[in-house]
Motif scaffolding. Structure first.
Motif, short mmCIF file in Angstrom:
data_model
loop_
_atom_site.label_atom_id
_atom_site.label_comp_id
_atom_site.label_asym_id
_atom_site.label_seq_id
_atom_site.Cartn_x
_atom_site.Cartn_y
_atom_site.Cartn_z
N LYS A 1 23.15 58.49 55.96
CA LYS A 1 23.99 57.31 56.11
C LYS A 1 23.66 56.21 55.11
CE LYS A 1 24.93 57.76 61.10
NZ LYS A 1 24.73 57.12 62.43
N VAL A 2 22.59 56.38 54.34
CA VAL A 2 22.17 55.33 53.41
C VAL A 2 22.73 55.62 52.03
CG1 VAL A 2 20.20 54.13 52.39
CG2 VAL A 2 20.06 54.98 54.75
N SER A 3 23.55 54.73 51.54
CA SER A 3 24.18 54.90 50.23
C SER A 3 23.16 54.78 49.11
CB SER A 3 25.26 53.83 50.04
OG SER A 3 25.71 53.79 48.70
N GLY A 4 23.45 55.46 48.00
CA GLY A 4 22.60 55.35 46.83
C GLY A 4 22.55 53.94 46.27
N SER A 5 23.54 53.12 46.65
CA SER A 5 23.58 51.74 46.16
C SER A 5 22.71 50.82 47.02
CB SER A 5 25.02 51.22 46.15
OG SER A 5 25.57 51.23 47.45
N THR A 6 22.10 51.36 48.07
CA THR A 6 21.24 50.57 48.95
C THR A 6 19.80 51.05 48.83
OG1 THR A 6 23.02 50.21 50.56
CG2 THR A 6 20.76 49.91 51.34
N GLY A 7 18.89 50.11 48.72
CA GLY A 7 17.47 50.44 48.68
C GLY A 7 16.77 49.79 49.85
N ILE A 8 16.16 50.59 50.71
CA ILE A 8 15.50 50.04 51.90
C ILE A 8 14.03 49.79 51.62
CG2 ILE A 8 14.86 50.47 54.31
CD1 ILE A 8 17.32 52.24 54.56
N MET A 9 13.62 48.54 51.82
CA MET A 9 12.21 48.15 51.74
C MET A 9 11.77 47.76 53.14
SD MET A 9 11.00 48.55 48.70
CE MET A 9 9.48 47.57 48.84
N ALA A 10 10.60 48.25 53.55
CA ALA A 10 10.18 48.10 54.93
C ALA A 10 8.75 47.60 55.05
CB ALA A 10 10.34 49.42 55.67
N SER A 11 8.43 47.06 56.23
CA SER A 11 7.06 46.72 56.58
C SER A 11 6.87 46.92 58.08
CB SER A 11 6.75 45.26 56.22
OG SER A 11 5.44 44.92 56.65
N MET A 12 5.69 47.43 58.45
CA MET A 12 5.35 47.61 59.86
C MET A 12 4.20 46.70 60.27
SD MET A 12 5.89 51.75 60.18
CE MET A 12 5.24 51.86 61.84
N LEU A 13 3.84 45.75 59.41
CA LEU A 13 2.78 44.81 59.73
C LEU A 13 3.28 43.81 60.77
CD1 LEU A 13 1.07 43.81 56.36
CD2 LEU A 13 0.00 44.97 58.30
N ALA A 14 2.46 43.49 61.73
CA ALA A 14 2.83 42.51 62.73
C ALA A 14 3.07 41.15 62.07
CB ALA A 14 1.73 42.39 63.77
N ALA B 1 32.97 56.22 43.93
CA ALA B 1 33.15 54.97 43.19
C ALA B 1 31.81 54.45 42.67
CB ALA B 1 33.82 53.93 44.07
N PHE B 2 30.76 54.59 43.49
CA PHE B 2 29.43 54.14 43.06
C PHE B 2 28.94 54.94 41.86
CE2 PHE B 2 24.78 54.97 43.49
CZ PHE B 2 24.34 53.73 43.01
N VAL B 3 29.05 56.27 41.93
CA VAL B 3 28.60 57.10 40.81
C VAL B 3 29.42 56.79 39.57
CG1 VAL B 3 28.29 59.47 39.98
CG2 VAL B 3 27.81 58.93 42.37
N ASP B 4 30.71 56.61 39.75
CA ASP B 4 31.60 56.30 38.63
C ASP B 4 31.19 54.98 37.97
OD1 ASP B 4 33.87 57.06 37.04
OD2 ASP B 4 35.00 55.45 38.01
N SER B 5 30.77 54.00 38.78
CA SER B 5 30.41 52.69 38.24
C SER B 5 29.18 52.74 37.35
CB SER B 5 30.17 51.70 39.39
OG SER B 5 28.95 52.00 40.07
N LEU B 6 28.37 53.78 37.51
CA LEU B 6 27.15 53.91 36.72
C LEU B 6 27.42 54.46 35.31
CD1 LEU B 6 24.80 55.42 39.47
CD2 LEU B 6 24.84 53.05 38.66
N SER C 1 30.05 62.85 47.27
CA SER C 1 31.05 62.73 48.33
C SER C 1 32.12 61.72 47.94
CB SER C 1 30.38 62.28 49.63
OG SER C 1 29.86 60.97 49.48
N ALA C 2 33.24 61.76 48.64
CA ALA C 2 34.31 60.80 48.39
C ALA C 2 33.81 59.38 48.63
CB ALA C 2 35.51 61.11 49.28
N ARG C 3 32.92 59.22 49.62
CA ARG C 3 32.37 57.90 49.96
C ARG C 3 31.56 57.31 48.81
NH1 ARG C 3 27.38 56.53 52.69
NH2 ARG C 3 26.94 58.77 52.87
#
Length: 366
Positions: free
Chosen positions: A351-364, A215-220, A210-212
């Motif tokens: 909505k999550v860009s390839g340049s972002t990596g989401i790490m998660a936890s559901m532990l209290a 630039a990220f793909v080009d930078s690689l 996508s246009a969005r």
């Protein structure tokens, strides 16, 4: 009793979710309870949901009625054990649910790993991939230092390598260029980097994005040509082409097949970042589109190279690519079931860009 919190997804409507929190059942002999303190969320998890019934991803951690638990790659600590060979405090990496805890039944136990041999997993696909859990404290220190990358990037780049190997194994089906749909996806740019950085590969690498994300793909610097969605006619249709689809976008697949015609010599779908645009493509010019199932190529190589060699090669290739992009992919940490649900909805909406990596936890308290 340990309180377990899980995110359940409606298998008929992925945006319909519910948070389920209840006491974990008592362990049976041979079982362990693990606390999952980190897991990655990527477009790959959407692909697991989309192909959950066809391949069986919903069956790894069954839920009630029409609900499902989407598998994720993560790390966990053993907090209770009724298995003599697995101690409380052990650190594991593998295929878990979007949850705070999970129950496993270790079998075929080795120093470095074990398999979950629960009865419901007997006929599930990819036992050496999806049902194996690495005992990470038995691994070298430098591997343990890359836990986040291992959760976030290694499974995706391992898939990139298996596709890369599949193309080489088949002499690219005679293709002179490889087109990658959704090249900004981690599996997409991982494949592009492996192809582009291999001096033995003469095929041009063309990324569609996508246009969005251009630039990220080009930078690689991993593509010989970058094409925006809707600009498919810019691809040279006089050359034999292999298409690797990470998007699942029927419109894109149809446009490429009609543009390339008989020169579309291979067309395989791997991911579904544009899952809502998926559907039956019907009869198209060129090679018939097919679903790429990585465990099939792994099983083929296990027969040819020896058991486990393909995954060892995949992990080595993944490590190299992960090192190259470690400063490019920004890790975003989220905590709690509500935050995980929000991230899941964002992945569904692309909505999550390839340049972002989401790490998660559901532990209290995490």
């Amino acid at each position: 009793m340990t309180q377990c919190t899980e995110l359940w997804v409606d298998r008929g409507n992925y945006r319909n979710t519910k948070i389920v929190s209840e006491a974990s059942r008592p362990l049976k002999a041979g079982e362990i309870l693990v606390a999952i303190d980190k897991f990655a969320l990527t477009a790959n998890n959407v692909s697991y949901a989309l192909s959950g019934d066809m391949i069986g991803y919903w069956k790894f951690y069954p839920a009630a009625d029409n609900w499902g638990k989407v598998p994720v790659w993560g790390c966990a600590n053993v907090v209770t054990s009724e298995c003599h060979d697995i101690a409380v405090g052990e650190r594991l990496w593998g295929f878990f649910p979007m949850a705070s805890h999970a129950i496993l039944e270790p079998g075929k136990i080795k120093a470095e790993y074990f398999r979950d041999v629960a009865a419901h997993r007997v006929d599930l696909p990819g036992p050496s991939l999806y049902s194996s859990y690495r005992r990470t404290q038995a691994e070298p220190d430098f591997v343990q230092q890359f836990e986040n990358q291992r959760c976030l990037l290694f499974p995706l780049f391992a898939t990139s390598f298996i596709i890369y190997d599949y193309l080489i194994d088949n002499d690219f089906f005679g293709a002179q260029q490889v087109v990658i749909g959704s090249a900004s996806s981690k599996t997409g740019f991982g494949l592009a980097m492996m192809l582009h950085n291999d001096s033995a590969v003469s095929q041009a690498v063309i990324g569609v994005t996508s246009a969005r994300n251009k630039a990220f793909v080009d930078s690689l610097a991993c593509c010989d040509q970058i094409i925006l969605y809707g600009e498919e006619p810019q691809i040279d249709n006089t050359l034999a082409t292999a298409y690797v689809d990470m998007s699942g976008d029927t419109k894109l697949t149809t446009a490429l097949h009609h543009h390339l015609g008989a020169n579309m010599v291979e067309s395989c779908m791997v991911g579904a970042s544009h899952w809502e645009s998926s559907g039956d493509v019907g009869e198209l010019p060129g090679a018939k589109p097919s679903f790429f199932f990585a465990p099939s190529q792994i099983a083929k190589r296990d027969q040819e190279w020896g058991h486990g060699v393909a995954m060892t090669k995949a992990m080595e290739a993944s490590f190299k690519v992960a090192l190259k992009v470690k400063d490019v992919v920004e890790v975003e940490w989220i905590n709690g079931a509500e935050a995980v649900n929000t991230a899941w909805q964002d992945l569904l909406d692309n909505k999550v860009s390839g340049s972002t990596g989401i790490m998660a936890s559901m532990l209290a308290g995490s």
